[in-house]
Each structure stands twice: as structure tokens, then as C-alpha cells.
Write an enzyme that holds these catalytic residues in place. Sequence first.
Site, mmCIF file in Angstrom:
data_model
loop_
_atom_site.group_PDB
_atom_site.id
_atom_site.type_symbol
_atom_site.label_atom_id
_atom_site.label_comp_id
_atom_site.label_asym_id
_atom_site.label_seq_id
_atom_site.Cartn_x
_atom_site.Cartn_y
_atom_site.Cartn_z
ATOM 1 N N ARG A 234 1.246 -1.066 -0.066
ATOM 2 C CA ARG A 234 0.265 0.024 0.101
ATOM 3 C C ARG A 234 0.546 1.171 0.247
ATOM 4 N NH1 ARG A 234 -4.565 -1.256 -1.897
ATOM 5 N NH2 ARG A 234 -5.896 -2.384 -0.781
ATOM 6 N N GLU A 263 -3.827 7.904 -5.420
ATOM 7 C CA GLU A 263 -3.542 6.914 -6.046
ATOM 8 C C GLU A 263 -5.171 7.536 -7.519
ATOM 9 O OE1 GLU A 263 -4.305 2.794 -6.268
ATOM 10 O OE2 GLU A 263 -1.993 3.238 -5.894
ATOM 11 N N HIS A 281 -0.951 0.479 -10.535
ATOM 12 C CA HIS A 281 -1.603 -0.499 -9.636
ATOM 13 C C HIS A 281 -2.298 -1.933 -9.882
ATOM 14 C CE1 HIS A 281 -4.469 -0.337 -4.963
ATOM 15 N NE2 HIS A 281 -3.668 -1.292 -5.654
#
Length: 315
Positions: A234, A263, A281
Site C-alpha cells: 500500500r 492514485e 496498481h
Amino acid sequence: MDKPIILQIGPYPQWDQEPLDAAFRVHRYFESEDKTALLADVGPSIKAIATRGELGANRAMIEACPKLEVISVYGVGFDAVDLQACRERGIRVTNTPDVLTNDVADLGIAMMLCQSRGMLGAETWVRDGSWAQKGLYPLKRRVWGRRAGVLGLGRIGFEVAKRLKGFDMKIGYSDVEAKSYATDMEFVADPVKLAKQSDFLFVTLAASAATRHIVGKEVIEALGPEGMLINISRASNIDEDALLDALETRKLGSAALDVFEGEPKLNERFLALDNVLLQPHHASGTIETRKAMGQLVRDNLAAHFAGQPLLTPVL
């Protein structure tokens, strides 16, 4: 019997959306132009929330759903869910561990290889004619036989370490305690010490208030101008300002990142750097894993409403 009414926070692939819509009455929060009005309208009838790891469910959302019984997270991370608000009301929370573990570990290794060997730049070197005009691509750094540190030896961290063994690396790890299943690796309690003895530092720990910015200025600078930081956990686990400062000043050699604060609108300072590999991601982003994640989200919801034990409970 009426279908349970659920609130869906973010979009899912069509192969998940269709069976979700078939099994439940779904209100799509992400499609609403006035989300506050939507919550005021449908919140009193919501029994479950289906969300994604990075989206979670905050206290305001939870409090807008007084009949809420369960939150099912599409993803392994649940730090964006207000667990305290859930505890106060006895709301159950589930996630989707295990099914994504190996894909996330695979991407972490791929990022290390890609960044260390300069593969993106090398492809450009071929495509733009530099190979023909300038000759051989500048030399990069090897991976095999070097030193790796794994910060957080849970499911994903352990799979990363297993893969690193194939590169004949010396492997150390940090966690809250030494792990009985990692007797062939060195336990290093202090993340700064782990970074100092590593060429590659993988961040693979779960995010929490306790781990926020655990990778800060001291850890980053201990990794040093020849070191590489790889984050497949994370964004909150890393102090981004300290990371950017170190990359810009070359106090840290390089980084490979799949997650970012805010993000997908990441800090523009990252875009100006030539020593960071940026990924969107997508560590769990394979068709096989995403189908398994969606199935587990639905299976947890179905188990709850059938009065059966949850498959992968967090709370």
C-alpha cells in the site's frame, strides 16, 4: 424471497457484474452524480457493501447505512474500510486473500528485473534507432546473487522470498516477530538495519495506522544510492515525500512502484524521474486472479445472507 440490497462502491469486470446483479439488488455508487443524495435515498435499505480495497468504506458511508450487516472487499487490503466504525456496530468485513498472492509476488519480481536491467529503456533504445546509431545499450545491474530484504513476511512477502531464492540471493526479512516457516532466512527486527544490508527492499506488509510511513527517510537512505525499493503493498507504508526527495537527489538508487498516494492522480514529481518504474496498481491484474477475487466477494456475501460462516473474514 427478496434479494438483499447492496451498495457497490466501484466498478467490477462484466464477468463479476452480471452474477452480482443477478444475486442482489445493486445500487451503483460509482455511477451516481450526487453520491450524498444517493446515500440519503438508498442508505436506509442497504444490507451490504461491495467495495474494492483502495476504495473501502468510510465512517460517513457506513453511518448512512443503518441496516448494514457486511462489507465485502474485492482485494486483500482493507485499510480503507473504517474498521472501528464496523466494530461499533458489529458489521462483518471480508477480503480476498490467497487468490491474488502469487500474481502480486510475480509482479514484484518482474518489476525488480525490469528496473534493474533497464528493460523499458532498452526497448526504446531499439525502437528509436539508438542501437543502430549509438551502439550498445548502457550497462545495468545484475539481480542474481545479491541481497534482498522483505518488509512483511505474510502471504505475499513469503511468496516473494520463495521466488528470490531462485536468484541465489541472501534474503532477510522484517516482521513483528520471527516466522517459524522462514528458518532459512535471516530475521531482522529493525527495518532500517534490513534496508542497510539489502540491495533490493520489497515492501509487502499490510497497511495500518502502525505501518503508516514505516518506510521513511531513515529506511530509504539506509537502502542507499545503489539500492532499489519495490512496493507492491500500500502507498501509505511509504513516506512519498521522503522517497521523492531521495530519488531526486540520488540518495536512493531507484524504485519500482505499483501503488501511490492519491492514485490514479500521482504526484507529478514521479513523472520527471528516470530512476523509478511506475505501474498502475495492477499487481493482481490477471484474468484468472480477478475472476477468483470476484467469486470470493460474491461467495462471502452469499454465505452471510445464508447464515453460514464467512469464507475469509477480517471482522
